[in-house]
Motif scaffolding. Structure first.
Motif, PDB file in Angstrom:
ATOM      1  N   TRP A  70      42.241 -15.913  45.450  1.00  0.00           N
ATOM      2  CA  TRP A  70      41.503 -15.130  43.849  1.00  0.00           C
ATOM      3  C   TRP A  70      41.294 -14.020  44.296  1.00  0.00           C
ATOM      4  CZ3 TRP A  70      45.180 -14.990  40.214  1.00  0.00           C
ATOM      5  CH2 TRP A  70      46.186 -16.367  39.225  1.00  0.00           C
ATOM      6  N   ASN A  71      40.982 -12.971  44.207  1.00  0.00           N
ATOM      7  CA  ASN A  71      40.387 -12.246  43.512  1.00  0.00           C
ATOM      8  C   ASN A  71      39.337 -11.630  42.988  1.00  0.00           C
ATOM      9  OD1 ASN A  71      41.136 -11.226  46.469  1.00  0.00           O
ATOM     10  ND2 ASN A  71      41.301  -8.987  46.226  1.00  0.00           N
ATOM     11  N   ILE A  72      38.878 -12.236  42.908  1.00  0.00           N
ATOM     12  CA  ILE A  72      37.218 -11.823  41.313  1.00  0.00           C
ATOM     13  C   ILE A  72      35.706 -10.749  41.740  1.00  0.00           C
ATOM     14  CG2 ILE A  72      38.338 -13.890  41.976  1.00  0.00           C
ATOM     15  CD1 ILE A  72      34.544 -14.458  41.903  1.00  0.00           C
ATOM     16  N   GLU A  73      36.328  -9.894  40.473  1.00  0.00           N
ATOM     17  CA  GLU A  73      34.771  -8.626  40.707  1.00  0.00           C
ATOM     18  C   GLU A  73      33.954 -10.048  40.319  1.00  0.00           C
ATOM     19  OE1 GLU A  73      34.641  -5.992  40.940  1.00  0.00           O
ATOM     20  OE2 GLU A  73      36.143  -5.450  41.092  1.00  0.00           O
ATOM     21  N   ARG A  74      32.950  -9.930  41.526  1.00  0.00           N
ATOM     22  CA  ARG A  74      31.379 -11.385  41.291  1.00  0.00           C
ATOM     23  C   ARG A  74      30.810 -10.819  40.585  1.00  0.00           C
ATOM     24  NH1 ARG A  74      27.580 -13.502  45.466  1.00  0.00           N
ATOM     25  NH2 ARG A  74      28.732 -12.870  46.880  1.00  0.00           N
ATOM     26  N   LYS A  75      30.779  -9.250  39.883  1.00  0.00           N
ATOM     27  CA  LYS A  75      29.803  -9.431  38.578  1.00  0.00           C
ATOM     28  C   LYS A  75      30.591  -9.851  37.206  1.00  0.00           C
ATOM     29  CE  LYS A  75      26.838  -5.550  37.426  1.00  0.00           C
ATOM     30  NZ  LYS A  75      26.602  -3.860  37.544  1.00  0.00           N
ATOM     31  N   ALA A  76      31.491  -9.034  37.684  1.00  0.00           N
ATOM     32  CA  ALA A  76      32.167  -9.969  36.122  1.00  0.00           C
ATOM     33  C   ALA A  76      32.262 -11.700  36.127  1.00  0.00           C
ATOM     34  CB  ALA A  76      34.118  -9.534  36.157  1.00  0.00           C
ATOM     35  N   PHE A  77      32.365 -12.561  37.187  1.00  0.00           N
ATOM     36  CA  PHE A  77      32.024 -13.614  37.148  1.00  0.00           C
ATOM     37  C   PHE A  77      31.139 -14.279  36.802  1.00  0.00           C
ATOM     38  CE2 PHE A  77      31.889 -17.428  40.153  1.00  0.00           C
ATOM     39  CZ  PHE A  77      32.774 -18.188  38.712  1.00  0.00           C
ATOM     40  N   GLY A  78      30.015 -13.502  36.846  1.00  0.00           N
ATOM     41  CA  GLY A  78      28.099 -13.806  36.913  1.00  0.00           C
ATOM     42  C   GLY A  78      28.546 -13.391  35.428  1.00  0.00           C
ATOM     43  N   ILE A  79      28.940 -12.436  34.870  1.00  0.00           N
ATOM     44  CA  ILE A  79      28.717 -12.048  33.385  1.00  0.00           C
ATOM     45  C   ILE A  79      29.357 -13.033  32.676  1.00  0.00           C
ATOM     46  CG2 ILE A  79      29.225 -10.882  31.667  1.00  0.00           C
ATOM     47  CD1 ILE A  79      28.654  -8.573  33.413  1.00  0.00           C
ATOM     48  N   LEU A  80      30.748 -13.584  33.464  1.00  0.00           N
ATOM     49  CA  LEU A  80      30.984 -15.552  32.514  1.00  0.00           C
ATOM     50  C   LEU A  80      30.697 -16.243  32.407  1.00  0.00           C
ATOM     51  CD1 LEU A  80      33.734 -15.140  30.663  1.00  0.00           C
ATOM     52  CD2 LEU A  80      35.049 -15.484  33.022  1.00  0.00           C
ATOM     53  N   GLN A  81      29.875 -16.355  33.896  1.00  0.00           N
ATOM     54  CA  GLN A  81      29.205 -17.521  33.694  1.00  0.00           C
ATOM     55  C   GLN A  81      28.109 -17.106  32.680  1.00  0.00           C
ATOM     56  OE1 GLN A  81      28.036 -17.822  38.497  1.00  0.00           O
ATOM     57  NE2 GLN A  81      29.575 -19.868  37.454  1.00  0.00           N
ATOM     58  N   VAL A  82      27.208 -16.187  32.889  1.00  0.00           N
ATOM     59  CA  VAL A  82      26.284 -16.627  32.032  1.00  0.00           C
ATOM     60  C   VAL A  82      26.553 -16.227  30.184  1.00  0.00           C
ATOM     61  CG1 VAL A  82      24.705 -14.147  30.609  1.00  0.00           C
ATOM     62  CG2 VAL A  82      25.007 -14.764  33.166  1.00  0.00           C
ATOM     63  N   GLU A  83      27.803 -15.606  29.655  1.00  0.00           N
ATOM     64  CA  GLU A  83      28.573 -16.288  28.245  1.00  0.00           C
ATOM     65  C   GLU A  83      28.677 -18.079  28.082  1.00  0.00           C
ATOM     66  OE1 GLU A  83      31.870 -13.392  28.334  1.00  0.00           O
ATOM     67  OE2 GLU A  83      30.310 -11.560  27.888  1.00  0.00           O
ATOM     68  N   GLU A  84      29.164 -18.334  29.379  1.00  0.00           N
ATOM     69  CA  GLU A  84      29.460 -20.090  29.506  1.00  0.00           C
ATOM     70  C   GLU A  84      28.532 -20.486  28.643  1.00  0.00           C
ATOM     71  OE1 GLU A  84      32.783 -21.713  29.879  1.00  0.00           O
ATOM     72  OE2 GLU A  84      33.663 -19.811  29.368  1.00  0.00           O
ATOM     73  N   CYS A  85      27.356 -20.071  29.749  1.00  0.00           N
ATOM     74  CA  CYS A  85      26.065 -20.847  29.567  1.00  0.00           C
ATOM     75  C   CYS A  85      25.032 -20.612  28.377  1.00  0.00           C
ATOM     76  CB  CYS A  85      24.527 -20.669  30.826  1.00  0.00           C
ATOM     77  SG  CYS A  85      24.812 -21.154  32.337  1.00  0.00           S
ATOM     78  N   GLU A  86      25.579 -19.596  27.584  1.00  0.00           N
ATOM     79  CA  GLU A  86      25.237 -18.856  25.941  1.00  0.00           C
ATOM     80  C   GLU A  86      25.788 -20.036  25.629  1.00  0.00           C
ATOM     81  OE1 GLU A  86      22.288 -15.276  27.132  1.00  0.00           O
ATOM     82  OE2 GLU A  86      24.995 -15.548  26.700  1.00  0.00           O
ATOM     83  N   LYS A  87      27.183 -20.454  25.750  1.00  0.00           N
ATOM     84  CA  LYS A  87      27.597 -20.965  24.243  1.00  0.00           C
ATOM     85  C   LYS A  87      27.288 -22.348  24.590  1.00  0.00           C
ATOM     86  CE  LYS A  87      31.876 -18.187  24.531  1.00  0.00           C
ATOM     87  NZ  LYS A  87      33.767 -17.997  24.885  1.00  0.00           N
ATOM     88  N   ALA A  88      27.011 -22.729  25.939  1.00  0.00           N
ATOM     89  CA  ALA A  88      26.637 -24.320  26.115  1.00  0.00           C
ATOM     90  C   ALA A  88      25.176 -25.083  25.396  1.00  0.00           C
ATOM     91  CB  ALA A  88      27.101 -25.092  27.525  1.00  0.00           C
ATOM     92  N   GLY A  89      24.785 -24.039  25.248  1.00  0.00           N
ATOM     93  CA  GLY A  89      23.137 -23.535  24.959  1.00  0.00           C
ATOM     94  C   GLY A  89      22.185 -23.413  26.271  1.00  0.00           C
ATOM     95  N   VAL A  90      22.445 -23.171  26.760  1.00  0.00           N
ATOM     96  CA  VAL A  90      21.206 -22.858  27.662  1.00  0.00           C
ATOM     97  C   VAL A  90      20.128 -21.616  27.273  1.00  0.00           C
ATOM     98  CG1 VAL A  90      20.972 -21.882  30.254  1.00  0.00           C
ATOM     99  CG2 VAL A  90      22.919 -23.978  30.140  1.00  0.00           C
ATOM    100  N   ASP A  91      18.999 -21.125  27.544  1.00  0.00           N
ATOM    101  CA  ASP A  91      18.494 -20.393  27.577  1.00  0.00           C
ATOM    102  C   ASP A  91      18.307 -19.466  28.575  1.00  0.00           C
ATOM    103  OD1 ASP A  91      15.947 -18.469  26.956  1.00  0.00           O
ATOM    104  OD2 ASP A  91      14.760 -20.372  26.367  1.00  0.00           O
ATOM    105  N   ILE A  92      19.042 -18.342  28.868  1.00  0.00           N
ATOM    106  CA  ILE A  92      19.108 -17.343  29.619  1.00  0.00           C
ATOM    107  C   ILE A  92      17.552 -16.774  29.580  1.00  0.00           C
ATOM    108  CG2 ILE A  92      20.189 -16.177  31.481  1.00  0.00           C
ATOM    109  CD1 ILE A  92      22.624 -17.770  31.177  1.00  0.00           C
TER     110      ILE A  92
END
Length: 431
Positions: A89-111
């Protein structure tokens, strides 16, 4: 348990998400903003990462283009012809990073963005927490995901076998920039140039699926302004597709291109991603390795129900057996390519000793799995080639030995034997 992660890196966030899902209290401290904590660039990532693990794929992601490797004198090339289903896959690193942030917050991580960490807190020989804005914050475990230049890793000063920092030849400086395509020029191949313009490293140029032209100038150890400008001018001459308008990127950064840190853990501390030198040494890409490492660390903690040093060492062992040992071998492949002259590289590219799909796999971080019999057959083929025999004896055989030491000799349990193993492995690279 309370877990602190320093830095919103790909591996740290994967680990944080999985630990939060199982009820652990996880806080991530990131020095940059939510929008700017990731580089704005396109990365190639193996497809299996997203199918094997609980990792989201950013919208708009597309399959990568077919790469062509070009020898230093540009007189020979090797095109890796792969069907679309086998490409990464060719992925946009920035978009992937923001998506990971959203997934972390959904799981209850305090960022906590815009919150740099001052230093680690030590209690005797154990890491007990961090200092933020002069405030002591304690935790059961601190996970270091702060990158290659982590000041927190350096604070151990070699204690517990933690590597303080990479050597100059183990760092790769790059200038990655995207330009408009020149009008009236038909795209050719997506070319990767080995030791381009006499610079030990890799440069590339190619049309991305979003219509921009991706360029990279890279040199082991770093380059001068003049070297960078000369190499880019030559790249533009060899690739008329490159237009005059810079769209994004253009900044210079360092990434690690070396075998993984032998010891990634200490009492109360674990490192992941670039902090533990988890990039693939040949190309410097490390998203897949970092995310897999974050998952391994989370799995070890969840399965053992603790964050003691024995549990953390299980993570270290798992990573080396599944990924790290192969990266040790690839480190020597990198050294061989950097040391070889044009005739040797051309012979290697046309010999079939390294197969097309293996070159693509290494480039994308999807490390090949070779059986011992196959490795022995490749060694015999190398020795049989007059142009490659020196390269084989000097580097490839050392790489095989490093792979064996990394995969089979690593101690299963945390003990003084860990330091003996680390010394044995490092001695191969320092000879």
């Amino acid at each position: 348990m309370k877990i602190i992660v320093i830095g919103a890196g790909q591996g740290g966030m994967q680990c944080a998400k999985m630990l939060a899902k199982t009820g652990h209290g996880v806080v991530i401290f990131e020095k940059d903003s939510r929008e700017n904590h990731c580089h704005d660039q396109i990365d190639v990532v193996e497809t299996s990462l997203f199918t094997d693990l609980d990792v989201p794929l950013p919208e708009g992601t597309v399959k990568s283009t077919i790469p062509t490797f070009v020898s230093p004198s540009c007189d020979s090339s090797l095109t890796v012809d792969m069907p679309e289903e086998a490409r990464t896959w060719n992925i946009e690193r920035k978009a992937f990073g923001i998506l990971q942030v959203e997934e972390c917050e959904k799981a209850g991580v305090d960022i906590r963005f815009d919150t740099p960490v001052d230093r680690l807190i030590f209690n005797g020989d154990r890491v007990k927490g961090i200092v933020v804005n002069g405030e002591d914050i304690y935790a059961d475990l601190v996970i270091d995901s702060s990158g290659m230049n982590s000041p927190f890793r350096k604070s151990f000063k070699g204690k517990f076998g933690i590597t303080e920092e990479p050597l100059p030849h183990e760092k790769f400086e790059t200038r990655h920039a995207y330009y408009t395509p020149a009008e009236g020029v038909t795209p050719d191949k997506y070319c990767y140039y080995l030791n381009y313009c006499g610079l030990p490293g890799i440069c590339w140029c190619g049309l991305e699926t979003d219509g921009t032209v991706s360029t990279l100038i890279g040199k082991i150890g770093g380059f001068t302004d003049e070297e960078c400008e000369n190499a880019f001018n030559q790249l533009k001459y060899d690739n008329p597709l490159i237009g005059d308008t810079l769209l994004r990127g253009g900044h210079r950064i360092y990434i690690p291109v070396r075998y993984p840190a032998p010891v990634m853990v200490a009492p109360g501390y674990a490192s992941v991603g670039d902090c533990a030198f988890m990039t693939v040494p040949l190309m410097g890409n490390g998203i897949a390795n970092a995310v897999r490492a974050g998952q391994m660390l989370a799995d070890a903690i969840i399965e053992n129900g603790s964050v003691n040093i024995d549990t953390l060492w299980k993570y270290n062992v798992t990573y080396y057996k599944k990924i790290g040992a192969m990266c040790c071998l690839i480190d020597f492949v990198k050294r061989a390519l950097l040391a070889a002259d044009n005739d040797e590289i051309s012979a290697l590219m046309s010999s079939g000793i390294i197969k097309d799909e293996e070159i693509a796999a290494i480039m994308y971080g999807n490390l090949p799995r070779l059986e011992p019999d196959e490795i022995i057959a490749r060694i015999r083929a190398l020795v049989a080639s007059r142009k490659l025999v020196g390269l084989a004896l000097e580097y490839l055989l050392k790489g095989i030995e490093a792979f064996i030491v990394g995969a089979t000799a690593i101690p299963r349990d945390y003990s003084p034997a860990v330091y003996e193993w680390k010394y044995k492995l490092e001695r191969l690279f320092n000879k």
